[in-house]
Design an enzyme around this catalytic site. Structure first.
Site, short mmCIF file in Angstrom:
data_model
loop_
_atom_site.label_atom_id
_atom_site.label_comp_id
_atom_site.label_asym_id
_atom_site.label_seq_id
_atom_site.Cartn_x
_atom_site.Cartn_y
_atom_site.Cartn_z
CB SER A 1 -0.18 1.76 4.35
OG SER A 1 1.08 1.96 3.82
CG HIS B 1 6.15 3.32 1.51
ND1 HIS B 1 4.65 3.19 1.65
CD2 HIS B 1 6.26 2.37 2.87
CE1 HIS B 1 4.14 2.61 2.62
NE2 HIS B 1 5.22 2.43 3.27
CD GLU C 1 13.98 10.40 11.96
OE1 GLU C 1 13.30 11.34 12.22
OE2 GLU C 1 15.38 10.52 12.25
CE LYS C 2 3.70 6.06 9.56
NZ LYS C 2 2.88 5.22 10.53
CG ASP C 3 6.22 3.04 12.10
OD1 ASP C 3 5.36 2.92 12.80
OD2 ASP C 3 6.30 3.19 10.74
CB ALA D 1 -0.99 0.07 1.35
#
Length: 283
Positions: free
Chosen positions: A189, A37, A151-153, A32
């Site tokens: 996603s 990405h 860096e979101k995660d 997705a």
């Protein structure tokens, strides 16, 4: 564009590239794909001769079976997006569950020196064992020089760096900036599943983080946390799961600020049944 479903075939292909002294970047995804990405892939192409993008919805990192079923799967669109970046220097690895796990679809246990026990680890049982399992296996299959993660995660990024350190894997893990929609919502996603009213409300998450950063300059972590809780206390659409101000290295929630340390604010919010996370550097 080369698309591989079998790890052995992919491995042979990459061995040929390595024999020609090509460097290999790696962007692991669950598909997705969106511009966030794409930014990781573009970064990979700047510093490597070739980039592998894996597209695999990993069952062992979902603590919610319903979330696994609903997770979007858009392989054809994903390949089209990647082809627009480069049809010649990107390969896609889109394996089956069997190709990755065989008949034993279980996660291994990992010790990430306590990083896995903070924040997401408290709300998603076994999640980081699943992440560690799949990333370790993908690193062993692809054998990249560099691997790129958003860096979101951020907690996941720190855990993968710890995985590489503890297992002495020859991979340079690189964190990349969060890409955002024009209204500030972190690209994810899951965003495509948001109903219009919830999508319209979701930018409050980043707005709250930005204001929390300003307040953190003059107020205590406790006061900032209380303020954030108030912003969501009676919200009609958004439900705050947690807001944490943590040490950027240990990810432990702080009590008092120190000029010698760096901090980040982390947030998880439910928009209907869709869980959104975000974070921001505070100093």
């Amino acid at each position: 564009m080369e698309i591989f479903e079998n790890k052995n075939t992919l491995g042979n292909y990459l061995d040929t590239l390595r024999s020609r002294n090509h460097t290999i970047g790696f962007v692991p995804t669950m598909g997705a794909l969106h511009d966030g990405h794409a930014s990781l892939v573009i970064q990979g192409l700047k510093t490597n001769d070739f980039v592998v993008v894996s597209i695999f919805v990993n069952p062992t990192q979902f603590d919610n079976a319903n979330d696994l079923v609903k997770y979007p799967r858009t392989l054809e669109k994903d390949v089209t997006l990647l082809s627009k970046i480069s049809a010649d220097n990107i390969a896609v690895y889109a394996p089956s569950v069997e190709d990755i796990y065989g008949s034993d679809v279980v996660a291994s246990g990992f010790d990430f020196d306590g990083l896995e026990q903070e924040m997401e680890g408290q709300y998603r049982t076994g999640h980081f064992d699943g992440v560690g399992t799949i990333v370790k296996r993908l690193f062993e299959i692809v054998k990249p020089n560099h691997a790129y993660f958003g860096e979101k995660d951020f907690q996941q990024l720190m855990i993968i760096k710890k995985l590489v350190e503890k297992h002495e894997m020859p991979v340079n893990v690189i964190g990349c900036d969060i890409l955002r929609e024009q209204d500030g919502l972190a690209m994810s996603s899951r965003n495509m599943r948001l109903k219009p009213a919830y999508r319209a409300a979701a930018p409050l998450i980043y707005q709250t983080l930005k204001t929390a950063k300003i307040k953190f300059g003059t107020k205590s972590a406790k006061k900032v946390t209380e303020w954030v809780n108030e912003q969501f206390a009676n919200h009609e659409l958004l439900e705050l799961e947690y807001f944490v101000i943590a040490d950027s290295e240990t990810l432990k929630t702080i009590n008092r600020k120190s000029n010698k340390k760096t901090y980040r604010a982390f947030i998880a919010v439910y928009a209907d049944d869709i869980r959104l996370i975000d974070n921001i550097a505070l100093n």
